[in-house]
Design an enzyme around this catalytic site. Structure first.
Site, PDB file in Angstrom:
ATOM      1  N   GLU A  64      38.222  34.041  32.617  1.00 18.25           N
ATOM      2  CA  GLU A  64      36.845  33.783  32.149  1.00 18.25           C
ATOM      3  C   GLU A  64      35.898  34.937  32.463  1.00 18.25           C
ATOM      4  O   GLU A  64      34.884  35.103  31.798  1.00 18.25           O
ATOM      5  CB  GLU A  64      36.303  32.487  32.751  1.00 18.25           C
ATOM      6  CG  GLU A  64      36.934  31.225  32.193  1.00 18.25           C
ATOM      7  CD  GLU A  64      38.205  30.824  32.941  1.00 18.25           C
ATOM      8  OE1 GLU A  64      38.668  31.615  33.800  1.00 18.25           O
ATOM      9  OE2 GLU A  64      38.731  29.724  32.660  1.00 18.25           O
TER      10      GLU A  64
ATOM     11  N   PHE B 221      37.711  16.422  40.800  1.00 14.75           N
ATOM     12  CA  PHE B 221      38.631  17.481  40.382  1.00 14.75           C
ATOM     13  C   PHE B 221      37.874  18.505  39.531  1.00 14.75           C
ATOM     14  O   PHE B 221      37.189  18.160  38.581  1.00 14.75           O
ATOM     15  CB  PHE B 221      39.794  16.875  39.578  1.00 14.75           C
ATOM     16  CG  PHE B 221      40.749  17.925  39.085  1.00 14.75           C
ATOM     17  CD1 PHE B 221      41.475  18.709  39.980  1.00 14.75           C
ATOM     18  CD2 PHE B 221      40.908  18.150  37.728  1.00 14.75           C
ATOM     19  CE1 PHE B 221      42.341  19.694  39.522  1.00 14.75           C
ATOM     20  CE2 PHE B 221      41.775  19.137  37.260  1.00 14.75           C
ATOM     21  CZ  PHE B 221      42.494  19.907  38.163  1.00 14.75           C
ATOM     22  N   GLN B 222      38.012  19.763  39.883  1.00 16.18           N
ATOM     23  CA  GLN B 222      37.360  20.881  39.198  1.00 16.18           C
ATOM     24  C   GLN B 222      35.848  20.733  39.107  1.00 16.18           C
ATOM     25  O   GLN B 222      35.238  21.059  38.094  1.00 16.18           O
ATOM     26  CB  GLN B 222      37.994  21.107  37.815  1.00 16.18           C
ATOM     27  CG  GLN B 222      39.451  21.551  37.952  1.00 16.18           C
ATOM     28  CD  GLN B 222      40.046  22.119  36.685  1.00 16.18           C
ATOM     29  OE1 GLN B 222      39.703  21.677  35.592  1.00 16.18           O
ATOM     30  NE2 GLN B 222      40.922  23.086  36.831  1.00 16.18           N
TER      31      GLN B 222
ATOM     32  N   LYS C 222      31.187  16.055  30.993  1.00 18.34           N
ATOM     33  CA  LYS C 222      32.141  15.692  29.943  1.00 18.34           C
ATOM     34  C   LYS C 222      31.697  14.451  29.175  1.00 18.34           C
ATOM     35  O   LYS C 222      31.842  14.376  27.958  1.00 18.34           O
ATOM     36  CB  LYS C 222      33.524  15.465  30.573  1.00 18.34           C
ATOM     37  CG  LYS C 222      34.609  15.305  29.527  1.00 18.34           C
ATOM     38  CD  LYS C 222      35.994  15.368  30.131  1.00 18.34           C
ATOM     39  CE  LYS C 222      37.051  15.231  29.044  1.00 18.34           C
ATOM     40  NZ  LYS C 222      38.409  15.289  29.588  1.00 18.34           N
TER      41      LYS C 222
ATOM     42  N   MET D 287      35.323  57.511  42.847  1.00 16.61           N
ATOM     43  CA  MET D 287      33.933  57.573  43.317  1.00 16.61           C
ATOM     44  C   MET D 287      33.838  57.252  44.802  1.00 16.61           C
ATOM     45  O   MET D 287      33.061  57.859  45.534  1.00 16.61           O
ATOM     46  CB  MET D 287      33.055  56.616  42.494  1.00 16.61           C
ATOM     47  CG  MET D 287      31.586  56.708  42.817  1.00 16.61           C
ATOM     48  SD  MET D 287      30.938  58.372  42.557  1.00 16.61           S
ATOM     49  CE  MET D 287      30.261  58.228  40.914  1.00 16.61           C
TER      50      MET D 287
HETATM   51  C1  LIG Z   1      34.045  44.818  41.327  1.00 19.91           C
HETATM   52  C2  LIG Z   1      33.759  46.054  42.105  1.00 19.91           C
HETATM   53  N1  LIG Z   1      34.356  46.256  43.298  1.00 19.91           N
HETATM   54  C3  LIG Z   1      34.106  47.380  44.016  1.00 19.91           C
HETATM   55  C4  LIG Z   1      33.237  48.325  43.559  1.00 19.91           C
HETATM   56  C5  LIG Z   1      32.933  49.586  44.373  1.00 19.91           C
HETATM   57  N2  LIG Z   1      33.383  50.786  43.636  1.00 19.91           N
HETATM   58  C6  LIG Z   1      32.548  51.550  42.914  1.00 19.91           C
HETATM   59  S1  LIG Z   1      33.334  52.775  42.096  1.00 19.91           S
HETATM   60  C7  LIG Z   1      34.827  52.344  42.740  1.00 19.91           C
HETATM   61  C8  LIG Z   1      36.064  53.086  42.386  1.00 19.91           C
HETATM   62  C9  LIG Z   1      36.398  52.985  40.958  1.00 19.91           C
HETATM   63  O1  LIG Z   1      37.661  53.572  40.719  1.00 19.91           O
HETATM   64  P1  LIG Z   1      38.122  53.898  39.237  1.00 19.91           P
HETATM   65  O2  LIG Z   1      37.869  52.741  38.352  1.00 19.91           O
HETATM   66  O3  LIG Z   1      39.506  54.414  39.272  1.00 19.91           O
HETATM   67  O4  LIG Z   1      37.089  55.005  38.803  1.00 19.91           O
HETATM   68  P2  LIG Z   1      36.999  56.537  39.288  1.00 19.91           P
HETATM   69  O5  LIG Z   1      35.852  56.611  40.237  1.00 19.91           O
HETATM   70  O6  LIG Z   1      38.289  56.889  39.947  1.00 19.91           O
HETATM   71  O7  LIG Z   1      36.765  57.285  38.034  1.00 19.91           O
HETATM   72  C10 LIG Z   1      34.678  51.238  43.586  1.00 19.91           C
HETATM   73  C11 LIG Z   1      35.778  50.616  44.355  1.00 19.91           C
HETATM   74  C12 LIG Z   1      32.620  48.049  42.304  1.00 19.91           C
HETATM   75  N3  LIG Z   1      31.736  48.893  41.767  1.00 19.91           N
HETATM   76  N4  LIG Z   1      32.922  46.946  41.600  1.00 19.91           N
END
Ligand SMILES: Cc1ncc(C[n+]2csc(CCOP(=O)(O)OP(=O)(O)O)c2C)c(N)n1
Ligand SMILES: [Mg+2]
Length: 596
Positions: free
Chosen positions: A57, A119-120, A169, A488
């Protein structure tokens, strides 16, 4: 009609062309009503409302968001109670934070069971109340029809946002008379909307604005996502071109002003172009439109636009005025009307400024501090891949992203000639956004090229939606920039944690992305590992007539520059090895309170 049939009829009346969602016990009556509605439409050669079923979802929520962001229409998500509903919390908060209009209809346990840990059962009103623009729990079935209609009204009016309708529901199974009209009385909200609609920009306000603009030598427009949400990109463009005022945009504002225009200075902020940030430092009159001085832009509010003697702010949300930065002139109301009024006022007043000196300074900034990267590297630089992609899409494709370095490179290196082409999770920065958002955008725009520029970690978050792409045979193009990890996060760890890559390196992970795409039915799925193959592989990806996937093995150490570190001002921006800097600065480690 049953309550469930009323829900579906209101969706159809609202012009909904697709529903994104996943069935389950508490929403079964409404899924059945969708089935019956579509069967009838097919028999009568009417317009069925297709159901797009995600793997999760959360995917449905982001699909509805991609549909809404790319089309400007309200996206719809239909889920069951409990886990179905809670899986949509993240996209709902994401839509709220980026002002995206969606309506989420959740099944709820029967009225008599509410509060019994049935439930749910999940406390949807209290959960969603904290993250949505508005939430309705329908306890009176006679109000169901009007409630669903009102949800659409609230989602799309004023500052747009997500609205949740929680429908027990037994309310779906209730039978009553469909009236085909009527909304709930929401006098407070509607009163504010009427007030906003009547707030036209007065000649006195316009005169004061032009007094400030008249004494400015270096005016600059700072355009945010509100310009796009308000359908004001055209009015902004007219205003900027009429008086020759240059434009920087936020991440969310990309596309509000054609990035290929001479007056465009592209994106500002933490990873903005150096010339954009320097222009912001130099400007003496800042005109903020549909922007909110957020911390990725006004990192240190007191040092933001330090030479702006005056700041003007136009927005639909009064709460944004003077929230972060004190301004000298403001207008709260519909942006397109206000900008058009300013353009007309200046024309009638014969306002003909001469910003030739400022334009020359900016041309020099653009040239001297141009974006650049390690072009001589033997490794594939992500910027190069994006340049090659951009050469083919020419600023006309819809581009979605995950979150991380790849997102920032795409913002920096892709052109956008119109609004609603650049779809990214700006405020929440939600990894996993890119793929489902691309699906929603492709459903809303069947004839447009839709490219998901994703990260290896981001795409993992909703990788189940690869199968959704092929199930519905959507010609989405997926580009995974694989740097074997959370790039990042690694960049921050290298800068601020002495290179300790805690939990961010994925070089030992086993996933074969190409096989994963193939397993999910992609007929075109390739790995790109040699620099010399980049142009051909991108050409083939774009040219493939159907779902297509490419994993690019990029330089795992490529960084995102420029970078304004937390707690720093724009003149302390780090521009890296390949972009010139006004003053090279040593990297300062931010204090704990300044992190993220
Ligand atoms: C749901 C979620 N969890 C954690 C983060 C923290 N976060 C920001 S950028 C990143 C790394 C992203 O890695 P990738 O998708 O491989 O992108 P890259 O920076 O390597 O291009 C993380 C863990 C986030 N923004 N969103
Ligand atoms: Mg990565």
């Amino acid at each position: 009609m049953t309550g469930a049939q009323m829900i579906v009829q209101v969706l159809a009346d609202e012009g909904v062309t697709a529903i994104f969602g996943y069935s389950g016990g508490a929403i079964l009556p409404t899924y059945d009503a969708v089935f019956l509605y579509n069967e009838k439409q097919a028999a009568e050669r009417g317009r069925p409302v297709p159901l797009i079923v995600p793997a999760n979802e959360q995917g449905a929520g982001f699909m509805a968001a991609g549909y809404a962001r790319s089309s400007g229409r309200v996206g719809v998500c239909l889920v069951t109670s409990g886990p179905g509903a809670t899986n949509t919390v993240t996209p709902i908060r994401d839509c709220m934070a980026d002002s995206v209009p969606i309506v989420v209809i959740c099944g709820q346990v029967a009225r008599a069971a509410i509060g019994t840990d049935a439930f749910q059962e999940a406390p949807v009103p209290s959960l969603m109340g904290a993250v949505a623009k508005h939430i309705f729990l329908v306890t009176d079935p006679a109000k169901l029809e009007a409630t669903v209609r009102t949800a659409f009204e609230i989602a799309r009016t004023g500052r747009p946002g997500p609205v949740v309708v929680d429908v027990p529901k037994d309310v779906q199974n209730w039978e009553g008379t469909f009236t085909g009209e009527g909304t709930l009385p929401i006098p407070g909200y509607r009163g504010r909307m009427l007030e906003l609609a009547s707030e036209s920009l007065s000649p006195q306000d316009a005169a004061r604005f032009f007094e400030m603009l008249g004494t400015a030598r270096r005016p600059l427009i700072y355009a945010g996502g509100g310009v796009i949400n308000a359908g004001a990109a055209e009015a902004l463009t007219q205003f900027a071109l009429t008086y020759g005022i240059p434009v920087v945009t936020t991440l969310m504002g990309i596309g509000a002003f054609d990035t290929t225009q001479a007056l465009s200075l592209r994106m500002l902020g933490m990873h903005g172009a150096a010339f954009a940030n320097y222009a912001l430092d130099d400007c003496d009159f800042l005109i903020a439109a549909g922007a909110r001085f957020d911390d990725r832009v006004a990192t240190v509010p007191a040092k933001f636009a330090p030479n702006a003697r005056r700041i003007a702010h136009l927005d639909i949300d009064r709460a944004e005025i003077n929230k972060v930065k004190r301004v000298h002139w403001s207008h709260v109301g519909a942006l397109a009307d206000a900008l058009a009024a300013l353009t007309a006022y200046g024309r009638n007043a014969g306002f003909k400024p001469d910003y030739a000196q400022w334009h020359a300074e900016l041309a020099e900034l653009k040239q001297r501090y141009a974006m650049n990267y390690d072009r001589a590297s033997a490794l594939i630089q992500p910027h190069y891949v994006l340049e090659e992609l951009n050469r083919r899409t020419r600023g006309e494709a819809i581009v979605t992203t995950g979150v991380g370095q790849h997102q920032m490179w795409a913002a920096q290196y892709c052109d956008f000639r119109a609004p609603r082409l650049w779809l990214t999770s700006g405020s929440m920065g939600t990894m996993g956004f890119g793929l489902p958002a691309a699906i929603g955008a492709q459903v809303a725009n069947p004839n447009r090229l839709v490219v998901d520029v994703d990260g290896d970690a981001s795409i993992r978050m909703n990788i189940g939606e690869l199968e959704t792409v092929t199930t519905y045979d959507l010609p989405v193009k997926v580009v995974v920039m694989n740097n074997f990890g959370d790039g990042m996060v690694k960049q921050w760890q290298k800068l601020f944690h002495k290179g300790r890559l805690s939990a961010s390196d994925k070089s030992l992970h086993k996933k074969d992305f190409v096989k994963a795409a193939q397993a999910d039915g992609f007929k075109h799925a390739v790995r790109l590992s040699r620099k010399e193959d980049v142009p051909r592989v991108i050409e083939e990806l774009i040219g493939f007539p159907g779902p297509a996937f490419v994993e690019v093995l990029i330089d795992p150490d490529a960084g995102v520059y420029p970078m304004v570190s937390p707690g720093q001002s724009y003149d302390q921006m780090i521009t890296g090895e390949y972009i010139a800097s006004r003053r090279p600065v040593a990297i300062k480690t931010p204090g704990p309170s300044e992190m993220f």
